[in-house]
Design a protein around this motif. Structure first.
Motif, PDB file in Angstrom:
ATOM      1  N   GLN A  25       0.827  -1.210   0.000  1.00 24.77           N
ATOM      2  CA  GLN A  25       0.000   0.000   0.000  1.00 24.77           C
ATOM      3  C   GLN A  25       0.860   1.259   0.000  1.00 24.77           C
ATOM      4  OE1 GLN A  25      -2.379  -1.122   3.492  1.00 24.77           O
ATOM      5  NE2 GLN A  25      -4.165  -1.382   2.160  1.00 24.77           N
ATOM      6  N   ALA A  26       1.984   1.225   0.717  1.00 25.28           N
ATOM      7  CA  ALA A  26       2.887   2.369   0.732  1.00 25.28           C
ATOM      8  C   ALA A  26       3.503   2.594  -0.649  1.00 25.28           C
ATOM      9  CB  ALA A  26       3.979   2.154   1.770  1.00 25.28           C
ATOM     10  N   MET A  27       3.895   1.512  -1.322  1.00 26.57           N
ATOM     11  CA  MET A  27       4.451   1.630  -2.665  1.00 26.57           C
ATOM     12  C   MET A  27       3.414   2.193  -3.632  1.00 26.57           C
ATOM     13  SD  MET A  27       6.532  -2.007  -2.701  1.00 26.57           S
ATOM     14  CE  MET A  27       6.961  -1.960  -4.446  1.00 26.57           C
ATOM     15  N   GLU A  28       2.173   1.719  -3.499  1.00 26.38           N
ATOM     16  CA  GLU A  28       1.100   2.199  -4.369  1.00 26.38           C
ATOM     17  C   GLU A  28       0.842   3.691  -4.150  1.00 26.38           C
ATOM     18  OE1 GLU A  28      -3.510   0.988  -5.585  1.00 26.38           O
ATOM     19  OE2 GLU A  28      -2.488  -0.035  -3.938  1.00 26.38           O
ATOM     20  N   ALA A  29       1.067   4.158  -2.905  1.00 28.03           N
ATOM     21  CA  ALA A  29       0.862   5.570  -2.579  1.00 28.03           C
ATOM     22  C   ALA A  29       2.038   6.444  -3.006  1.00 28.03           C
ATOM     23  CB  ALA A  29       0.617   5.725  -1.086  1.00 28.03           C
ATOM     24  N   GLY A  30       3.073   5.825  -3.594  1.00 25.80           N
ATOM     25  CA  GLY A  30       4.198   6.585  -4.106  1.00 25.80           C
ATOM     26  C   GLY A  30       5.388   6.688  -3.177  1.00 25.80           C
ATOM     27  N   GLN A  31       5.366   5.966  -2.053  1.00 24.06           N
ATOM     28  CA  GLN A  31       6.504   6.013  -1.141  1.00 24.06           C
ATOM     29  C   GLN A  31       7.682   5.229  -1.729  1.00 24.06           C
ATOM     30  OE1 GLN A  31       5.580   5.083   3.016  1.00 24.06           O
ATOM     31  NE2 GLN A  31       3.444   5.639   2.679  1.00 24.06           N
ATOM     32  N   ASP A  32       8.873   5.722  -1.470  1.00 28.36           N
ATOM     33  CA  ASP A  32      10.094   5.083  -1.976  1.00 28.36           C
ATOM     34  C   ASP A  32      10.522   3.987  -0.988  1.00 28.36           C
ATOM     35  OD1 ASP A  32      12.365   4.468  -3.375  1.00 28.36           O
ATOM     36  OD2 ASP A  32      13.525   6.165  -2.627  1.00 28.36           O
ATOM     37  N   VAL A  33       9.777   2.897  -0.986  1.00 30.31           N
ATOM     38  CA  VAL A  33      10.038   1.764  -0.096  1.00 30.31           C
ATOM     39  C   VAL A  33       9.951   0.472  -0.896  1.00 30.31           C
ATOM     40  CG1 VAL A  33       9.151   2.951   1.955  1.00 30.31           C
ATOM     41  CG2 VAL A  33       7.596   1.555   0.566  1.00 30.31           C
ATOM     42  N   GLY A  34      10.502  -0.607  -0.300  1.00 31.01           N
ATOM     43  CA  GLY A  34      10.427  -1.893  -0.972  1.00 31.01           C
ATOM     44  C   GLY A  34      11.145  -1.857  -2.317  1.00 31.01           C
TER      45      GLY A  34
END
Length: 370
Positions: A25-34
């Motif tokens: 969900q964080a990646m989908e929201a545009g966060q630079d994680v994973g």
């Protein structure tokens, strides 16, 4: 293949519906994680089919009550880019650990943490425990002169990061002092507490879970959050959250199980059936409010207590969750000791000396029946 800054040991349905879902969900929201490389460390052939199915996308079905409303949704989890096995892919895992990994997650259970006769071997052995495999990998990262790394165990062990660090330091006690200094100085060992009921798997990969989820991370210098997510909380100390979970949710389960065992232990029913029974629900609320609450008031946790009880009752009432009271009642006397007797001791330690006749009687009764 993209680099994977998160390396995860464990393929459990809990991780699929918890950390892996949050990161997706964080990646989908545009966060630079994973993204994540998932590693099967057990070598269990029954779970081998799951590995490939984790890559790309798998479903997590969320079912339950949230703020009194029924919630049903299916989320596509897309945070896993690679899936490997220590049994057959050790060389690849070493490369990723040394060159790519920034954060290491694990949920290998009690079996994965348990010491093994092969743990002291100088070279990798599949039979090693997870802490011993991690020690091997840390040696190789240190030898390569790699950057610091953050280790985040998610096993349900109190002070899990501290426990894992102690075990790795034990295994490395004959290593050069420079390596021991690296473990102490350049490795961030994180204590955390996780909570979510994941009721069943979806084959070949995926899971069914309740709406409630928590990943509580104990703050310390140098910590890096795996992602920004509503279920991820940084707290000064895990002690308060552990007390809430152990002495409200877990104690509540054991209280209901005790009444069921004494009254009608042969009837196969779910937790939700008990909290739908007015008598049972009233008894649970009475013991929480009259005997448990004074301890939390004495501890200065009154403001946290009331909403946590409301959330707990809502979780118990989940109409989609087939949580058998017979399962909860397994090892009942030990649970009474860890949850109810421990709460009585904790209450006194907080300065609460009010009488608690119901909980005191449960402890005494189960001592006599052991």
């Amino acid at each position: 293949m993209r680099t994977t800054p998160i390396l995860q040991f464990g393929t459990s349905r809990f991780l699929q519906a918890h950390a892996d879902l949050f990161l997706s969900q964080a990646m989908e929201a545009g966060q630079d994680v994973g993204p994540i490389t998932v590693v099967q460390s057990s070598g269990n052939p029954a779970r081998a089919k799951r590995l490939g199915a984790l890559i790309g996308s798998y479903p997590v079905r969320i079912e339950g009550l949230k703020d009194g409303q029924r919630q049903q949704e299916t989320i596509a989890v897309q945070s896993v880019a690679r899936a490997l096995s220590t049994e057959r892919d050790w060389v690849k895992i070493v490369r990723i650990f040394v060159n790519e990994a920034q954060i290491v997650l694990s949920n290998t259970g009690d079996a994965g943490f348990a010491p093994n006769a092969r743990d002291s071997a100088l070279q990798f052995d599949q039979a090693m425990s997870y802490p011993a495999k991690l020690t091997q990998l840390l040696r190789l990262r240190f030898a390569a002169g790699a950057a610091p790394i953050q280790i985040m165990p998610m096993e349900l062990i109190a002070d899990n990061g501290t426990v894992l660090k102690h075990r790795v330091m034990q295994l490395a006690e004959q290593d050069p002092v420079e390596f021991l200094n690296y473990l102490d100085r350049d490795v961030v060992w994180v204590n955390s507490l996780v909570d979510r009921i994941v009721s069943q798997p979806i084959e070949p990969a995926g899971a069914v879970a309740e709406p409630y989820a928590l990943w509580a991370i104990e703050d310390q210098p140098g910590i890096t959050l795996p992602c920004d997510h509503p279920s991820v909380q940084v707290v000064p100390s895990l002690g308060e959250i552990e007390a809430l979970k152990l002495f409200i949710l877990n104690l509540g389960h054991t209280f209901l199980a005790d009444r069921w065992l004494r009254a009608r232990g042969s009837q196969d029913i779910f937790v939700r059936n008990l909290v739908q029974d007015t008598t049972e629900l009233t008894s649970l609320k009475d013991v929480l409010n009259n005997e448990v609450r004074p301890a939390f008031v004495a501890a200065g946790l009154e403001d946290q207590f009331d909403p946590y009880v409301d959330t707990t009752i809502e979780r118990f009432s989940n109409p989609f969750l087939d949580h058998r009271i017979a399962d909860i009642s397994q090892n009942h006397s030990q649970k009474v000791t860890r949850r109810i007797a421990a709460m009585l001791d904790w209450a006194k330690a907080q300065g609460d000396h009010s009488i608690k006749p119901i909980l005191t009687e449960i402890v005494a009764y189960n001592k006599e029946t052991v």
